[in-house]
Design a protein around this motif. Structure first.
Motif, PDB file in Angstrom:
ATOM      1  N   GLN A   1      34.636 -13.828 -28.741  1.00 13.96           N
ATOM      2  CA  GLN A   1      34.407 -14.146 -27.376  1.00 13.96           C
ATOM      3  C   GLN A   1      35.249 -15.512 -26.808  1.00 13.96           C
ATOM      4  O   GLN A   1      35.789 -15.276 -26.177  1.00 13.96           O
ATOM      5  CB  GLN A   1      32.850 -14.690 -26.900  1.00 13.96           C
ATOM      6  N   GLU A   2      35.404 -16.293 -27.762  1.00 17.60           N
ATOM      7  CA  GLU A   2      36.452 -17.439 -27.642  1.00 17.60           C
ATOM      8  C   GLU A   2      37.713 -16.800 -27.342  1.00 17.60           C
ATOM      9  O   GLU A   2      38.566 -17.346 -26.504  1.00 17.60           O
ATOM     10  CB  GLU A   2      36.206 -18.419 -28.483  1.00 17.60           C
ATOM     11  N   SER A   3      38.274 -15.982 -28.164  1.00 17.30           N
ATOM     12  CA  SER A   3      39.672 -15.370 -28.079  1.00 17.30           C
ATOM     13  C   SER A   3      39.763 -14.747 -26.851  1.00 17.30           C
ATOM     14  O   SER A   3      40.729 -14.879 -26.161  1.00 17.30           O
ATOM     15  CB  SER A   3      39.544 -14.313 -29.251  1.00 17.30           C
ATOM     16  N   ASN A   4      38.792 -14.029 -26.285  1.00 15.97           N
ATOM     17  CA  ASN A   4      38.872 -13.363 -24.756  1.00 15.97           C
ATOM     18  C   ASN A   4      39.132 -14.457 -23.762  1.00 15.97           C
ATOM     19  O   ASN A   4      39.973 -14.235 -23.012  1.00 15.97           O
ATOM     20  CB  ASN A   4      37.506 -12.674 -24.461  1.00 15.97           C
ATOM     21  N   GLU A   5      38.349 -15.452 -24.014  1.00 16.47           N
ATOM     22  CA  GLU A   5      38.411 -16.744 -22.974  1.00 16.47           C
ATOM     23  C   GLU A   5      39.792 -17.186 -23.060  1.00 16.47           C
ATOM     24  O   GLU A   5      40.561 -17.655 -21.882  1.00 16.47           O
ATOM     25  CB  GLU A   5      37.485 -17.732 -23.300  1.00 16.47           C
ATOM     26  N   LEU A   6      40.252 -17.201 -24.084  1.00 14.65           N
ATOM     27  CA  LEU A   6      41.755 -17.894 -24.365  1.00 14.65           C
ATOM     28  C   LEU A   6      42.857 -17.036 -23.690  1.00 14.65           C
ATOM     29  O   LEU A   6      43.764 -17.523 -23.234  1.00 14.65           O
ATOM     30  CB  LEU A   6      41.950 -18.058 -25.888  1.00 14.65           C
TER      31      LEU A   6
ATOM     32  N   LEU B   1      38.599 -25.106 -18.198  1.00 14.92           N
ATOM     33  CA  LEU B   1      38.363 -25.355 -19.401  1.00 14.92           C
ATOM     34  C   LEU B   1      37.274 -26.397 -19.557  1.00 14.92           C
ATOM     35  O   LEU B   1      37.278 -27.643 -19.619  1.00 14.92           O
ATOM     36  CB  LEU B   1      39.568 -26.130 -20.381  1.00 14.92           C
TER      37      LEU B   1
ATOM     38  N   ARG C   1      40.667 -25.757 -27.161  1.00 14.79           N
ATOM     39  CA  ARG C   1      40.824 -26.416 -26.009  1.00 14.79           C
ATOM     40  C   ARG C   1      41.412 -27.708 -25.780  1.00 14.79           C
ATOM     41  O   ARG C   1      42.259 -27.697 -24.818  1.00 14.79           O
ATOM     42  CB  ARG C   1      39.369 -26.310 -25.199  1.00 14.79           C
TER      43      ARG C   1
ATOM     44  N   LEU D   1      42.314 -14.714 -21.485  1.00 13.28           N
ATOM     45  CA  LEU D   1      42.431 -15.115 -19.792  1.00 13.28           C
ATOM     46  C   LEU D   1      43.106 -16.418 -19.299  1.00 13.28           C
ATOM     47  O   LEU D   1      43.787 -16.360 -18.468  1.00 13.28           O
ATOM     48  CB  LEU D   1      40.866 -15.065 -19.243  1.00 13.28           C
ATOM     49  N   LEU D   2      42.821 -17.434 -20.174  1.00 17.52           N
ATOM     50  CA  LEU D   2      43.414 -18.564 -19.839  1.00 17.52           C
ATOM     51  C   LEU D   2      45.055 -18.738 -19.766  1.00 17.52           C
ATOM     52  O   LEU D   2      45.849 -19.118 -18.889  1.00 17.52           O
ATOM     53  CB  LEU D   2      42.901 -19.793 -20.725  1.00 17.52           C
TER      54      LEU D   2
ATOM     55  N   THR E   1      43.969 -17.906 -32.250  1.00 13.97           N
ATOM     56  CA  THR E   1      42.751 -16.996 -32.032  1.00 13.97           C
ATOM     57  C   THR E   1      42.540 -16.890 -33.884  1.00 13.97           C
ATOM     58  O   THR E   1      41.264 -16.238 -33.773  1.00 13.97           O
ATOM     59  CB  THR E   1      42.849 -15.727 -31.531  1.00 13.97           C
TER      60      THR E   1
END
Ligand code: ATP
Ligand code: MG
Lengths: 502, 311
Positions: free
Chosen positions: A175-180, A131, A149, A182-183, A169
């Motif tokens: 894109q930020e949603s996808n990262e979240l 992060l 984050r 994965l996290l 989300t």
């Protein structure tokens, strides 16, 4: 350090607010390493249930069991001590403090705050989960995604191993949603438990192990994600079949109803937020504005509505100049406006539903005669609006702030569309709305379009834009990158344009 | 400069200005903590009056200015507590509660004075303490290092408040509670507790400012001895943008102008005296008009806190 949460059970949770039974004998369960999704329409009681788990509300009945033992959670600090962390639907960050200060707020028991040690520990956490964040930055300087984050770091820093995320989300870019996502998967793999509230079914399918569906405060289904489908979940939530709204009929635009020429305007921080925007919206047209929020969307909506001064350029509405006119004059010229902040800008939260419904026309016939409000006319108008737009409320006198998000949006929509505007500006109108309400809003916008209204739709949701818009413009750093017919707007092209690559 | 003002008069004006800044500094720093936590207390003037009387009366009775200070601090804490009770616990409108507190302090201090003292009575107040070595420095020594203990306290409180606000856990909690109480609440910081603490500290400092007027300056008590200084202190908090250094600047600006105008009258300096009298107020109003901006204000200022409202 307390025992790690291996198992959570909430059973028979009941919570009553004046006039609403928000949770009615709700049961949920969760094991370590599991992701539980909670679904439900606006006002189904999801946030209430989570606030109870986090100690913000006390249930009227029911109990919470952690690792088989009954616990009473009287306050957020007790929840934190038990290892529960929560990322709230509306961010709980202090904008004037730094990231580091926000993270350690409420933790430091020493006289002086030790920001250095804290920054080091934050770095350990951010390294573990990938992060990226600068601990010295002020929160007001961060994008929404970065703030998200910080919220997660805050929970992890407190040693949370059960993380609650309430619509995380709703305000993120794809894109930020996808990262979240994965996290969150990563965190679950490391043995943490996660409760996720979301209206986006594809996310729920992608990340959760189990889904609990709430309807009107009651659990109406509890299914394994693998054994269900998006369609079935939608049906469970709404209680009927869902058909996504699509634009129908030909694109046959009429005359120009709203035109912007080389519009420049400053943002709240004094820097240029709109750098020469030119746009045209015609009758019977929906023009979508795509782009990552914070690239001038808010300012664009505000200059058109007369809420922000242009530093140069022209705006004309229905063929008449409306540059830098007062909001009242612009309303008079025929602009409808669904603002981003529907609670505070779209309505007066403490006013009743009927008051909010006539807010723009209370001074003229048929609602006022000789400056006196015509109660009979107003009430019959309001109750027919409540019925027509399906606003769920105990009565007309209920303060608008008491309604759920989706129902507040219906109040605004009812007022704006009924006034027969020439042009309508809608900023993120479906943010945080459940799929039923989203579908409804789309159908109303399309109906307005076929009645001749020219609509400017600002959204971050590409699916929303491509399903109901005729044309799409991409806004990046206060400039229009490109305007194109919806047929040309595929995800890749849009993604590049939204990142500023022409 | 000769003829208009000699160097001696210049030093007297500066030294007096430093002394006159004391009540503003004390009261404004206290109010700064209160406002930083999200409450505004318009009752500062009333607390000052009570502090002025309590300090005076205890000194008169027992002959000890130190006791006077302690008693006035206790009274200030009590008045802060009353304000907290009304505006934090019962969530009464803060402006109205503050004005109520002001009238209460005004009425009660006047009544007590008439009941127990009656006429002009002077006391043995605080004596200036010359700081060894430092007070011998020419010019600066006279201006800065030959004052009574409350003057030193007030000036030391400026950096101290800065440290408390920006470097301590308590200060962090205050800043969070004043800007976004619901966030602080979700992290287990008690909004109510922090606001109570700040109002009590603010009350103590306001009362101390009042006590300075009776036992540190006039050595007597008179009706309306505070003469609106409590309200000016509130204005100085806005002027100073809720920062200790800004408040120091504002207090000195005002007190220097005040010191100048009093010297004009006393020494008959060649300067239109009507103009001199309004000078301090004009300086304040102009400075406020130029500097005012809500951007710096604590975001939750004036809003009672309630869990789970969307307001
Ligand atoms: N503090 C409160 N006071 C009164 N009523 C409340 C309060 N909080 C929630 N409610 C009511 O309880 C019901 C459930 O609200 P809740 O916020 O839990 O819904 P939700 O499922 O989270 O909806 P959304 O998807 O819109 O966030 C709603 O009818 C709401 O109006
Ligand atoms: Mg919710």
């Amino acid at each position: 350090m307390v025992e790690k949460i291996k198992q959570l059970e909430m059973s028979g949770i009941t919570k009553r607010f004046p006039g609403v039974l928000s949770n009615n004998r709700v049961n949920i369960q969760l094991e370590a390493g599991e992701v539980l999704a909670i679904l439900g329409e606006n006002g189904a009681g999801k946030t209430t249930l989570m606030n109870i788990l986090y100690g913000l509300y006390q249930p009227d009945a029911g109990e919470i069991l952690l690792n088989g033992k009954q616990v009473r959670i009287n306050s957020p600090s007790e929840a934190i001590e038990l290892g529960i962390g929560m990322v709230h639907q509306h961010f709980m960050l202090v904008p004037t403090l730094t990231v580091c200060e926000n993270v350690i707020l409420g933790l430091s028991k020493k006289f002086f705050v030790d920001l250095k040690t804290a920054a080091k520990r934050i770095k350990e956490i951010t390294d573990t989960y990938g992060l990226a964040i600068n601990p010295e930055a002020y929160v007001w300087q961060l994008s929404v995604g970065e703030q998200q984050r910080v919220e997660i770091i805050k929970a992890l820093y407190r040693g949370a191993n059960l993380l609650i995320l309430d619509e995380p989300t709703a305000v993120l870019t794809p894109q930020e949603s996808n990262e979240l996502i994965l996290l969150l998967k990563n965190m679950a793999q490391q043995g943490n438990s996660i409760i996720l509230i979301s209206h986006k079914l594809n996310e729920v399918m992608a990340i959760s192990d189990r889904v609990t569906v709430l309807r009107d405060g009651v659990v109406c289904a509890n299914v394994k994600t693998q054994e269900t489908t998006q369609e079935e979940l939608a049906k469970l939530m709404v209680g009927r079949e869902m058909a996504p709204c699509r634009r129908e009929g030909n694109y046959s635009p009429g005359k120009i109803v709203l035109e912007l020429q080389q519009v420049h305007a400053k943002g709240d921080k004094g820097s240029e937020a709109l750098a020469g925007v030119s746009l045209q919206i015609r009758e019977n047209e929906i023009l979508g504005i795509a782009g990552v929020s914070g690239n001038g969307q808010k300012e664009l909506a505000e200059v058109i509505a007369g809420l922000r001064k242009l530093s140069s350029g022209n705006i004309s509405l229905n063929g008449k100049d409306s540059t830098n006119m007062s909001p009242a004059e612009i309303i008079e010229q025929g602009l409808g406006y669904i603002p981003e902040d529907r609670i505070h800008v779209g309505t007066i939260p403490s006013f009743s539903i009927w008051e909010n419904l006539i807010l723009k026309d209370h001074h003229r016939l048929p609602f006022a005669k000789y400056s006196l409000l015509q109660n009979r006319k107003i009430m019959s108008h309001s109750s027919s609006q409540v019925e027509k737009y399906g606003i769920k409320t105990p009565d007309l006198e209920t303060p608008t702030a008491r309604l759920s998000g989706g129902n507040i949006q219906r109040v605004v929509l009812a007022r704006e569309i009924t006034r027969n505007p020439v042009a309508l500006v809608a900023a993120y109108p479906t943010r945080g709305l459940d799929i039923g309400a989203t579908e409804y809003l789309h159908s109303k916008l399309l109906e307005a379009r076929s009645n001749g209204v020219g609509i400017l739709l600002i959204s971050e949701d590409l699916e929303e834009l491509t399903s109901i818009c005729d044309n799409i413009a991409v806004l990046y750093e206060g400039k229009i990158m490109k305007v194109m017919p919806v047929e040309e707007a595929d995800e890749r092209t849009m993604g590049l344009l939204m990142a500023g690559i022409a | 400069m000769e003829g208009f003002m000699s160097i001696d008069i210049f030093i007297i004006i500066l030294a007096t200005g430093v002394r006159l800044a004391t009540p503003f500094l004390l009261a404004a720093l206290g109010e700064m903590f209160v406002q930083r936590s999200g409450v505004y207390n318009l009752g500062v003037e009333g607390i000052m009056m009570m502090g002025a009387f309590a300090g005076f009366f205890a000194t008169l009775q027992q002959g000890s200015p130190l006791l006077g200070i302690i008693v006035s601090l206790a009274i200030g804490a009590l008045m802060g507590l009353i304000m907290a009770f009304v505006s934090v616990t019962f969530k009464a409108e803060q402006g109205i509660s503050g004005i109520g507190l002001y009238m209460f302090g005004w009425g009660l201090s006047g009544l007590l004075f008439r009941l127990y003292v009656g006429g002009v009575t002077s006391i043995d107040g605080l004596k200036p303490i010359a700081i060894p070595m430092l007070s011998d420095i020419p010019l600066i020594g006279q201006v800065l290092f030959n004052h009574n203990v409350l003057v030193y306290t007030a000036f030391l409180l400026v950096p101290l408040s800065g440290i408390v606000l920006y470097k301590t856990s308590w200060g962090l909690n205050i800043r969070a509670v004043g800007n976004k109480p619901e966030a602080a609440d979700t992290l287990g910081v008690s909004v109510v507790k922090i606001r109570y603490q700040c109002l009590i500290v603010g009350g103590m400092l306001a009362a101390l400012a009042g006590a300075f007027l009776t036992i540190g300056q006039a050595n007597m008590y008179a009706d309306n001895i505070t003469a609106g200084r409590g309200f000016i202190a509130i204005a100085l908090v806005y002027f100073g943008r809720w920062s200790p250094w800004g408040i120091l600047l504002g207090s000195l600006l005002f007190s220097m102008a005040d010191s100048f105008q009093s010297m004009v009258q006393v020494l008959g300096i060649n300067f239109p005296y009507e103009l001199a009298v309004i000078l301090p107020y004009m300086v304040t109003i102009i400075a406020l008009a130029i500097s005012y901006g809500r951007v710096w204000a604590p975001a939750a200022l004036g809003k009672p806190f309630e869990r789970g409202t969307r307001g």
